[in-house]
Design an enzyme around this catalytic site. Structure first.
Site, PDB file in Angstrom:
ATOM      1  N   CYS A   1     -39.891 -21.323  14.938  1.00 21.49           N
ATOM      2  CA  CYS A   1     -41.186 -20.635  14.989  1.00 21.49           C
ATOM      3  C   CYS A   1     -42.296 -21.621  15.334  1.00 21.49           C
ATOM      4  O   CYS A   1     -43.244 -21.289  16.052  1.00 21.49           O
ATOM      5  CB  CYS A   1     -41.489 -19.978  13.649  1.00 21.49           C
TER       6      CYS A   1
ATOM      7  N   CYS B   1     -39.509 -12.188  17.796  1.00 22.72           N
ATOM      8  CA  CYS B   1     -39.603 -13.652  17.836  1.00 22.72           C
ATOM      9  C   CYS B   1     -38.206 -14.275  17.744  1.00 22.72           C
ATOM     10  O   CYS B   1     -37.906 -15.235  18.457  1.00 22.72           O
ATOM     11  CB  CYS B   1     -40.479 -14.153  16.692  1.00 22.72           C
TER      12      CYS B   1
ATOM     13  N   ARG C   1     -42.300  -7.286  15.203  1.00 30.34           N
ATOM     14  CA  ARG C   1     -42.825  -8.519  15.802  1.00 30.34           C
ATOM     15  C   ARG C   1     -41.940  -9.717  15.448  1.00 30.34           C
ATOM     16  O   ARG C   1     -41.596 -10.534  16.331  1.00 30.34           O
ATOM     17  CB  ARG C   1     -44.247  -8.753  15.308  1.00 30.34           C
TER      18      ARG C   1
ATOM     19  N   HIS D   1     -45.802 -21.835  17.498  1.00 26.79           N
ATOM     20  CA  HIS D   1     -46.930 -21.639  16.592  1.00 26.79           C
ATOM     21  C   HIS D   1     -47.166 -22.837  15.683  1.00 26.79           C
ATOM     22  O   HIS D   1     -47.632 -22.666  14.553  1.00 26.79           O
ATOM     23  CB  HIS D   1     -46.694 -20.388  15.747  1.00 26.79           C
TER      24      HIS D   1
END
Length: 271
Positions: free
Chosen positions: A180, A232, A228, A184
């Site tokens: 992740c 991802c 969502r 991000h």
């Protein structure tokens, strides 16, 4: 307003904008144009249609027990919807679990209406009971728009889930060796002209967590946070998590707790 035509038009506009020449100045201009389109339809967010459907489902008597969800306790007491999603995920004593909005709704649907959670867990996105769940989520999050993110981190179960979420956020794997944090975990990162919030920071987490669930202009769909997060994992080339699994709840706790104090902007609008 014909929201389908609007979403198609906006999707086409974004596509045209995306074909503008290379270069940071042009990319910045394109991003500004996308932001203007979001502002243009902010007062008529198509999520309102999903929220209206969700409110009807909230009040409708359904399932084997022919009951509504009007006595569902989302953490602020039976039937209290206003501000509830701004305080989720949270630890619930009655289930002995940390739950996010969707898993808590599954508990209410099972206990109040007799609807088997498997009908949601095993469904496809936008189909059957999962489609109804999306609408109910749209209704509930709309009732927290403008509230402050307020996650209670005192219970030890929440602290445990936070650490699991943080570990998952940084875990690298899959054929792309992504985590992740790959997308991000830095400032000022962008992909396909989409600004990516730095979820390690309070401001970034508040912007990211606080704007989902959202209506996606590009495909005319309303996406929950579960959807969502699952997407991802798909983009990382990981197996899709089981709907409502602890790993997605843990990631939600990590993001929500990091963004504590930020403003809830759900339902958002995304390209």
């Amino acid at each position: 307003m014909n929201y389908r035509m609007l979403s198609q038009g906006l999707a086409g506009a974004c596509l045209v904008l995306g074909t503008l020449g290379a270069g940071s100045a042009q990319a910045d201009a394109t991003t500004d144009e996308i932001a203007r389109y979001r502002e243009m339809i902010a007062d008529g967010n198509p999520s309102e249609l999903f929220a209206l459907q969700g409110e009807e489902l909230w009040k409708q008597k359904r399932g084997p027990r022919n009951a509504s969800l009007e006595q569902c306790d989302l953490g602020l007491g039976p039937g209290v919807v206003k501000g509830a999603s701004a305080r989720l995920p949270r630890y619930f004593k009655d289930t002995g679990r940390v739950q996010d909005l969707e898993t808590r709704l599954m508990t209410c649907m099972e206990t109040l209406q007799g609807i088997d959670p498997k009908t949601i867990i095993n469904a496809a996105w936008g189909k059957g009971e999962r489609e109804k769940m999306q609408a109910i989520v749209a209704y509930v999050v709309t009732e927290s728009h403008g509230e402050k993110i307020d996650i209670d981190m005192k219970p030890p179960q929440m602290k445990k889930m936070y650490e699991l979420g943080k570990m998952t956020f940084y875990y690298r794997g899959g054929p792309m060796d992504f985590s992740c944090a790959t997308c991000h975990g830095d400032k000022d990162k962008r992909i396909r002209l989409q600004d990516l919030p730095d979820l390690r920071t309070q401001a970034g987490a508040a912007a990211g967590w606080g704007s989902w669930p959202a209506y996606r202009v590009s495909n005319g769909q309303f996406w929950t946070m579960q959807h969502r997060l699952n997407d991802c994992f798909r983009q990382q080339r990981f197996p899709e998590p089981i709907y409502g699994s602890d790993v997605t709840i843990a990631l939600s706790v990590y993001m929500a707790a990091t963004g504590n104090g930020g403003t809830v902007m759900t339902p958002g609008i995304k390209r």
